[in-house]
Design a protein around this motif. Structure first.
Motif, PDB file in Angstrom:
ATOM      1  N   TYR A   1       0.749  -1.109  -0.207  1.00  0.00           N
ATOM      2  CA  TYR A   1       0.029   0.245   0.050  1.00  0.00           C
ATOM      3  C   TYR A   1       1.058   1.345  -0.463  1.00  0.00           C
ATOM      4  O   TYR A   1       1.930   1.096   0.619  1.00  0.00           O
TER       5      TYR A   1
ATOM      6  N   LYS B   1      -9.615   5.594   1.351  1.00  0.00           N
ATOM      7  CA  LYS B   1      -9.444   5.312   0.417  1.00  0.00           C
ATOM      8  C   LYS B   1      -8.980   6.170  -0.669  1.00  0.00           C
ATOM      9  O   LYS B   1      -8.854   5.660  -1.901  1.00  0.00           O
TER      10      LYS B   1
ATOM     11  N   LYS C   1      -3.166   0.287  -4.012  1.00  0.00           N
ATOM     12  CA  LYS C   1      -2.691  -1.063  -3.687  1.00  0.00           C
ATOM     13  C   LYS C   1      -2.054  -1.447  -5.076  1.00  0.00           C
ATOM     14  O   LYS C   1      -2.863  -1.212  -5.908  1.00  0.00           O
TER      15      LYS C   1
ATOM     16  N   GLU D   1      -6.017  -2.454  -6.641  1.00  0.00           N
ATOM     17  CA  GLU D   1      -6.868  -0.619  -5.885  1.00  0.00           C
ATOM     18  C   GLU D   1      -6.534   0.313  -6.437  1.00  0.00           C
ATOM     19  O   GLU D   1      -5.037   0.816  -5.606  1.00  0.00           O
TER      20      GLU D   1
ATOM     21  N   ASP E   1      -7.882   4.990  -7.230  1.00  0.00           N
ATOM     22  CA  ASP E   1      -8.240   5.637  -8.271  1.00  0.00           C
ATOM     23  C   ASP E   1      -7.412   6.488  -8.566  1.00  0.00           C
ATOM     24  O   ASP E   1      -7.097   6.993  -9.587  1.00  0.00           O
TER      25      ASP E   1
END
Length: 85
Positions: A37, A51, A55, A64, A66
């Protein structure tokens, strides 16, 4: 608290204590042998939310998230590859 929440918390602590400024001081944490992460590119760490964390694999594939991962991610990848511990 999960690992993403801890990464956010320590990023905020670094910002609040003056250990980083502006958008510098990107942080990451290993999830497994090939996945981390990492904080996003150009983010002010004090305002991070779970959020926002990305990842990503050590071969630069986003799993993962955006945003764009830290521009320093290749340095993070090298450290994790050199130090599997």
């Amino acid at each position: 608290m999960n690992i993403v929440e801890e990464l956010v918390e320590y990023s905020k602590l670094a910002w609040d204590r003056g250990l980083t400024e502006s958008t510098g001081g990107n942080m990451s944490v290993r999830l497994d042998a090939n996945t981390i992460y990492i904080t996003p590119h150009s983010s002010i760490k004090h305002f991070l939310k779970p959020k926002d964390i990305i990842k990503i694999t050590l071969d630069d594939k986003i799993i993962e998230g955006d945003g764009e991962p830290s521009s320093e991610r290749k340095m993070h990848f090298l450290i994790y590859k050199e130090r599997p511990d």
